[in-house]
Each structure stands twice: as C-alpha cells, then as structure tokens.
Design a protein around this motif. Structure first.
Motif, short mmCIF file in Angstrom:
data_model
loop_
_atom_site.label_atom_id
_atom_site.label_comp_id
_atom_site.label_asym_id
_atom_site.label_seq_id
_atom_site.Cartn_x
_atom_site.Cartn_y
_atom_site.Cartn_z
N GLN A 128 4.07 43.16 27.97
CA GLN A 128 5.06 43.33 28.94
C GLN A 128 4.31 42.44 30.18
O GLN A 128 5.31 41.86 31.06
CB GLN A 128 5.25 44.71 29.39
CG GLN A 128 6.00 45.27 28.61
CD GLN A 128 7.51 45.01 28.38
OE1 GLN A 128 8.11 44.31 28.99
NE2 GLN A 128 7.80 45.00 26.94
N PHE A 129 3.32 42.27 30.55
CA PHE A 129 2.47 41.53 31.42
C PHE A 129 1.39 40.48 31.00
O PHE A 129 0.86 40.85 29.73
CB PHE A 129 1.92 42.61 32.41
CG PHE A 129 2.77 43.86 32.84
CD1 PHE A 129 3.57 43.48 33.87
CD2 PHE A 129 2.58 45.04 32.28
CE1 PHE A 129 4.56 44.34 34.45
CE2 PHE A 129 3.54 46.05 32.85
CZ PHE A 129 4.28 45.46 33.98
N GLU A 130 1.35 39.61 31.96
CA GLU A 130 -0.02 38.64 31.72
C GLU A 130 -1.16 39.11 32.31
O GLU A 130 -1.11 39.58 33.34
CB GLU A 130 0.32 37.23 32.34
CG GLU A 130 -0.84 36.49 32.33
CD GLU A 130 -0.69 35.10 33.02
OE1 GLU A 130 -1.71 34.29 33.56
OE2 GLU A 130 0.38 35.07 33.82
N LEU A 131 -2.11 39.37 31.38
CA LEU A 131 -3.36 39.83 31.78
C LEU A 131 -4.42 38.94 31.95
O LEU A 131 -4.46 38.08 31.28
CB LEU A 131 -4.04 40.95 30.66
CG LEU A 131 -2.96 42.07 30.18
CD1 LEU A 131 -3.77 42.93 29.05
CD2 LEU A 131 -2.49 42.96 31.07
N ALA A 132 -5.07 39.00 33.33
CA ALA A 132 -5.89 38.18 33.72
C ALA A 132 -7.38 38.01 32.74
O ALA A 132 -7.62 39.05 32.47
CB ALA A 132 -6.32 38.01 35.25
N GLU A 133 -7.94 36.91 32.60
CA GLU A 133 -9.19 37.03 31.90
C GLU A 133 -10.17 37.77 32.48
O GLU A 133 -11.09 38.44 31.69
CB GLU A 133 -9.58 35.34 31.72
CG GLU A 133 -8.75 34.64 30.69
CD GLU A 133 -9.23 33.15 30.57
OE1 GLU A 133 -10.44 33.08 31.23
OE2 GLU A 133 -8.78 32.38 30.08
N ASP A 134 -10.27 37.76 33.77
CA ASP A 134 -11.26 38.76 34.23
C ASP A 134 -10.76 40.19 34.60
O ASP A 134 -11.02 40.71 35.41
CB ASP A 134 -11.77 38.09 35.73
CG ASP A 134 -10.56 37.87 36.81
OD1 ASP A 134 -9.25 38.00 36.36
OD2 ASP A 134 -11.04 37.51 37.78
N LEU A 135 -9.63 40.61 33.94
CA LEU A 135 -9.28 41.89 34.16
C LEU A 135 -10.29 43.08 34.22
O LEU A 135 -10.89 43.06 33.15
CB LEU A 135 -8.17 42.34 33.22
CG LEU A 135 -7.62 43.71 32.91
CD1 LEU A 135 -6.75 43.98 34.15
CD2 LEU A 135 -6.88 43.85 31.56
N GLU A 136 -10.02 43.71 35.10
CA GLU A 136 -11.00 45.06 35.03
C GLU A 136 -10.08 46.26 34.46
O GLU A 136 -8.99 46.61 35.18
CB GLU A 136 -11.59 45.64 36.22
CG GLU A 136 -12.44 46.94 36.11
CD GLU A 136 -13.38 47.01 37.29
OE1 GLU A 136 -14.54 46.91 37.16
OE2 GLU A 136 -12.86 47.55 38.35
#
Length: 458
Positions: A128-136
C-alpha cells in the motif's frame, strides 16, 4: 537564593510528546476532516506509520498505556484483520503521499498478534505504501515473550529495531509492579534478537517505582549495561490511579518520596553518562555511535508520541484503537474501544474520535517546545518569522521563564531589535519540561479547570 530543586521537580507539567497536548483534542475534527487532510498530502510528504495493538498477556500494575489483558487468540486474530482493513482504508485517501521512512509497532504487546497476522500486515504495508530504502522498522516487546521463533519472524518481516520493557531488575520491585522477569529472561531475549540479526536494541527503565532504593536502581543500571543496548530510556513512573485504575494495586506507601525520586533519577542518569552513554533530552541515553546520538549532534533529533526519535517522516499516520496521528494540518486520534473502531472500519469510515486543527500560534509554540525538548535551545526570532510573527508575541512565555532564569536553569537573551534566544542550562536540563511549559498557551487554563492532570516534572 535558588529554590530547592525539589520545588521544581514536583511541578506537574506535560511530557510534551505533542503540542497542543492530547487533552485539548476535541470532536470537532471528524473522519471527513481527516480524509481531507490525507488527500492533501503530496509526494514530498514523507510518512511515518504507527500501529497500536492494545493487548497484553497480563496488565502490569505500573502501566499507563491503552491496553487490556487477553489470553485468547480470537481477539488478536480479529484485531489483525481489522488493522489490515484500516491500512487499506487510509491508503485509499492519500494516493499521492511520499515514502514511508519509519514504522513503529506499539502497545500493549504487538508481538502477541498471530505470526501470520504480523506477516500479512507487513506485506500489506509494502503493497500500500512506498517504503524508503533507509526505513527504520521498530517494535515494542515484552522480553518474557521473546523466543527464537518470534525473533526470526520479526527479522523476516523487516524489523530492524526492538525496544524491550525492562523497567527494573530487582525481584522485590518486580513483584511490587506485577512484572516478574529475572535478568536471565531479558538476557535470553536479547540474545535471540541479536542471533536473528536485530542488533538495534532499546531498553526501557523506570525510576520512582515502589521499593526502589539507590542500591537497587544502580544494580538495575549495571545489569542493563552488561547487555549493551544502543539506547536506554529512563522514564519517571507516573502514578495516575485516577486515570489507570489498575495502578491502585501499587501500595502508595511504598513509593519513593519526592526527594528520593529525584535522587534515584540523578543516580541513574549519572551512572549511564559515566558508562559512556550520551544524554539525550529529558530521559533518553544512547551510545555515541547510535543514530540517536548522531541526530542530537546534527540537529535532526525529533520528538513525537513515541518520545525521542530519529524518525524523519513528516506526516505521522496512526492505525489501531486510540492511536494518534499528526499531519501538517493537525492531530487526529482514533476511537478508543475496539468494537466501535471495528464497526467504523468495516463500514468504510475512518475511525476518528477527535483531533485538533493547528493554528499559526500552535505551530510556533510547538516548534519552540520541540527545539527545547530536543536541543535545549531555540533562536526565537527566526522561528517567529517563519510563522509571520515577532518575538513580542511570546511575552507570556518570557514572564513565565523569569523564575527559571533567576535560578540559573535557563538563559533568556532579548534585545531591542526583536532578537531573542532561550537556552536551558546544564543545571536546568533535568527540568526542561518546565522551560517548555512556559510556551504552552493552554496549560494555565487547563490546570485551573482540572481538564488535564500531569505527572511530576522529574
């Protein structure tokens, strides 16, 4: 002559995980209001997601969270299903939002959700969402329930940071607060998480608990240090039995006195700093190479409903009962009972109970309060100009700071050309909430009316 520090420590003020604080939310903010706010988000608006799971195996006597005890799997499975439905419902309202930079599972004990529920919800967020590469991707855990299988599941769904609720290692204190978990249990939980590759660990400790003494709190700190968590939160126990009835199980006669409570806080703080941890804001500590210590150094440290955080998501979206979100337009809070929350979600309605639309004054004061709570200082002139105001708008705050300034707890610099700066001194840092409270335009009225009751400043 400086006042007795105790007179400052025992003043009742908010913790300022938000401004305005939650008691000022009202039902004038509806599901339609929230839908409009979500729809206005753009690809430049990065997101932070918070998932609240209001269940534990049993209630600890000290707990101030919105949670309930259950040993049944059916309500947990049903809750996970509705949580997934809410995620889809919210995602539909914001087709243009930016990437998710932070996910936090809180509670309660979110790991109580069925394994498949955790897997499905994590997959749904990726869809449902775009997850950032640096996601915590963080989760709060009860160490008594962390085994190798759970640790492996958490790593599989992408958890990168875990917070363990330790509170205190002394067996007598543990019995008094209804949470018996020997050191060996916490050590095993820590080992399972690290073996699964989850190396970013936080420990939560508390001072002011029943039966705590200088010796017991120093022993708890020493045992904590032996397990080398990257971050440690040192919270003051807030005894609020008028809000949390199960706290009546704690014998008030066994609580440390106000002066003893201040001594416990000072001892624990000094011990952590001596061990090499960097003091962060009101109640957090981090190893020098931890991202939170780095954020303090470079000025990017934030504060939200999870406390101090490195979360750089600009828009906080809350899911689950009682969860709170913050968008540029204002705050929203979900319904607090599971049945009503579920009925709204199943009927395709955002389950909003209340909220607050932010004014320019709210944004200004909220920005100043966050600067003080995270960096202990704020250059007021440029902040005021950001919101089209001058520092003369803050004369009420300057008056409220006079006592703190005269006792050397803050420095207030003002000039005739509208330049002003406030800084919390080294001596004043344990009382930073009082400096923040000087800028709270709602506090005096709410205290006078009894609308809001707060915990001691230290």
């Amino acid at each position: 002559m400086m006042k007795d520090p105790l007179s400052y420590a025992m003043r009742n003020v908010p913790r300022y995980t938000s401004y305005p604080t939650a008691p000022h939310f009202h039902d004038g903010v509806s599901d339609k209001t929230y839908a409009g706010w979500l729809g206005a988000l753009t690809p430049e608006d990065s997101l932070s997601l918070y998932l609240h799971v209001p269940y534990c195996r049993e209630l600890c006597h000290y707990c101030g969270c919105h949670t309930k005890a259950t040993r049944q799997e059916a309500p947990l499975k049903a809750y996970a299903t509705t949580l997934g439905q809410e995620i889809r419902l919210v995602a539909e309202q914001m087709p243009q939002a930016g990437p998710v930079r932070h996910i936090h599972w809180g509670g309660g004990t979110p790991s109580l959700l069925p394994r498949q529920g955790l897997v499905d919800l994590a997959r749904l967020m990726r869809e449902q969402f775009e997850l950032a590469e640096d996601l915590e991707h963080a989760i709060e855990l009860d160490p008594r329930l962390v085994g190798s299988q759970l640790a492996e599941t958490l790593a599989m769904v992408g958890i990168s940071r875990a917070s363990l609720g330790v509170q205190d290692f002394d067996p007598d204190v543990q019995r008094a607060i209804g949470r018996v978990q020997p050191y060996e249990v916490v050590a095993k939980a820590t080992g399972h998480l690290r073996a699964a590759g989850i190396n970013a660990l936080n420990f939560d400790l508390m001072y002011g608990l029943p039966g705590q003494t200088p010796a017991t709190i120093l022993d708890s700190v020493e045992k904590t240090l032996s397990l080398s968590p990257g971050r440690i939160a040192l919270f003051g126990y807030a005894h609020v039995p008028w809000m949390r009835k199960h706290q009546r199980l704690i014998d008030e006669n066994t609580l440390p006195s106000a002066r003893e409570r201040l001594e416990l806080a000072d001892l624990a703080r000094a011990s952590l700093i001596k061990a090499g941890y960097v003091a962060i804001g009101l109640d957090h500590f981090a190893l020098p190479d931890d991202s939170m210590a780095v954020a303090l150094s470079d000025g990017s440290l934030k504060r939200n409903f999870q406390g101090y955080t490195t979360d750089q998501g600009e828009q906080l979206i809350g899911f689950g009962v009682s969860s709170i979100g913050r968008l540029s337009s204002g705050y929203i809070q979900n319904l607090s009972d599971v049945g009503n929350w579920r009925r709204n979600v199943e009927n395709g309605r955002l389950p909003i109970a209340k909220g607050l639309a932010l004014t320019a004054d709210d944004r200004l004061r909220g920005r100043i309060i966050e600067e003080l709570m995270t960096n202990y200082a704020c250059d007021l002139t440029p902040v005021c100009r950001t919101y089209g105001l001058t520092t003369s708008h803050l004369v009420d705050a300057f008056a409220a700071l006079e006592d703190l300034a005269s006792d050397g707890l803050v420095r207030l610099e003002r000039s005739d050309n509208d330049n002003a700066r406030v800084e919390v001194t080294e001596a004043g840092r344990p009382y930073v909430r009082l400096a923040a409270a000087a800028f709270d335009a709602y506090l005096a009225a709410s205290q006078a009316s009894g609308k809001a009751r707060h915990s001691a400043a230290v």
